[in-house]
Scaffold this active site. Structure first.
Site: not given
Length: 481
Positions: A330, A427
């Site tokens: 991310c 994630h």
């Protein structure tokens, strides 16, 4: 009729989230329909619900303890700090505003109404709602407009249990001091107390329990010994991130100033053959690391500057030169690119900044926020995974032609030609056992944890046993109203 009880702390980080998770599992084992609730949370460790909303990671764990799916109503207000003085406000799962702390108070009357709305929806499907406070009710300077502790308890007429942390010292002062500073109407709302994190022979504190009960009039509901397996549960507070010592692979994780969604590290920390080393500001990245994992960030551009201030950019280049691997997730993925553009000033003033230059990609920050649960497979051999995306920004560039994840036909991620440096937006990858085993094997290691989900469930069971043994569960249920 639905019952409720609120667990508040005599300070921050006294173990409220863990206690609520344990109570949720203990009461669910009694056949009750239990739901967790936290009116206001402050954390950059968020979970994604099935309907595309954000809640605190602790509430997602508490939902698991109840045996139900996470819902946005379990945590209607989530504050995600973006700077020293400001935070993003997530309201009922969606991005609502970014405000400075000084201006947040103006929103509280409307936010209280929305938290009560969520609470009422949640209690309509439950026998018991276990509510978690935030911080401490002793912060009486924040009582006006409060939605996190006594203000919310008053709004829904919930009885309160106060928890003190003996490990940090002064637990009698924590509990009795809270009693002293609270106004009478708030003081009377507290019906009992518990002491958490005791090390050693709990009978040594028998006199302390008597003293607290005598000075407050609250029921003594028990002293909880230190729960050794607490570290195996996903942490909510950045202060709970700890290094784990394994043998074999070493994974270095720089602690970013706005680190987010650090539950990515939890499955790796449980692997006996993996050492996860959290690198604090001012410390160099270790020269013997097999992998440097750059985690998510709530403020990518700010954390990129922080990364450089520590000299980690120089260490990272040296790590790659030595043949070490790098993974960015991310915000960490965005940092690894050539440039980050923020034309709309989403993370501060409009600007373009140079990235770390290890991936040939560029990121443009965009107002649209991606919040979604995902599942897919690796592009090279079809290894399945589940996870979630929670980010702003679009990343493109030549290295995206070597995307390594497939999410329902949508490529995700980028990698260098030799595969030494890679990044992605997903994630939770390492919670998938097959993916984690494959990833560690590619680094020259092996996975010994064959069912991470079952290991978390087992810890929740032991936590419920722990509470049933050391706290008066029946009295807690009697107090709930």
């Amino acid at each position: 009729m639905t019952k409720s009880i609120m667990i508040q702390g005599a300070g921050s980080n006294v173990g409220k989230s863990m206690i609520v998770a344990g109570l949720c599992r203990a009461f669910a084992r009694k056949g009750l329909r239990v739901r967790p609730f936290k009116p206001q949370n402050m954390s950059n460790n968020a979970a994604v619900t099935a309907d595309g909303g954000e809640i605190g990671r602790a509430q997602a764990l508490q939902a698991l303890a109840c045996g139900v799916a996470p819902m946005i109503d379990m945590n209607p207000v989530l504050l995600k700090p973006e700077s020293e003085v400001g935070a993003q406000v997530i309201l009922q799962g969606k991005r609502f505003a970014t405000v400075k702390a000084r201006d947040y108070a103006k929103l509280k009357p409307d936010l209280l109404a929305r938290t009560v709305e969520s609470y009422r929806r949640l209690k309509s499907e439950a026998d018991l709602v276990v509510i978690e406070g935030a911080g401490s009710p002793a912060e009486v300077n924040l009582r006006a407009g409060d939605i996190a502790n006594m203000g919310f308890a008053e709004a829904v007429n919930a009885p309160v249990i106060l928890v003190g942390d003996i490990d940090r010292g002064g637990v009698i002062a924590q509990l009795v001091g809270t009693h002293c500073v609270l106004p009478p109407e708030d003081r009377d709302r507290i019906k009992g107390f518990m002491v958490n994190k005791f090390r050693g022979d709990v009978t040594l504190f028998d006199g302390g329990r008597v003293e607290v009960a005598k000075r407050t009039g609250w029921a003594d509901l028990g002293v909880l010994p230190w729960f050794e397996d607490a570290w195996k549960l996903p942490a909510e507070d950045i202060m709970d991130i700890k290094s784990s010592s394994g043998s074999g692979l070493k994974i270095a994780v720089p602690r970013l100033s706005r680190i987010a969604n650090f539950d990515d590290l939890d499955p790796l920390s449980q692997e006996p053959g993996v050492s996860v080393e959290i690198i604090e500001a001012g410390q160099p990245l270790p020269g013997d690391a097999d992998l440097v994992l750059i985690p998510g960030s709530k403020s990518t551009i700010g954390d990129l500057a922080h990364f450089r201030q520590q000299g980690w950019d120089v260490d990272l280049v040296a790590h790659v030169r030595r043949g070490g691997h790098v993974l960015g997730i991310c915000g960490g993925y965005q940092m690894l690119g050539m440039r980050i553009a923020d034309p709309d000033g989403i993370e501060g003033p409009p600007q373009n900044v140079e990235g770390l230059g290890l991936l040939d990609v560029e990121t443009v920050m965009t107002p649209k926020k991606h919040v979604v649960e995902v599942s897919g497979q690796t592009l090279d051999d079809g290894t399945a995974f589940r996870g979630y995306e929670i980010h702003i920004g679009e990343t493109r560039g030549p290295d995206c032609s070597r995307a390594w994840l497939d999410i329902e036909g949508r490529p995700n991620g980028a990698a260098t030609l030799d595969g030494q440096v890679s990044g992605c937006y997903v994630h939770g990858l390492f919670s998938s056992d097959a993916f984690r085993a494959k990833f560690l094997h590619q680094l020259g290691g092996r996975s010994s944890v064959t069912d991470y989900g079952a290991s978390v469930e087992a810890v929740l069971e032991r936590l419920a046993d722990h509470l049933e043994m050391h706290a008066d569960i029946d009295a807690l249920l009697d107090i709930a109203s």
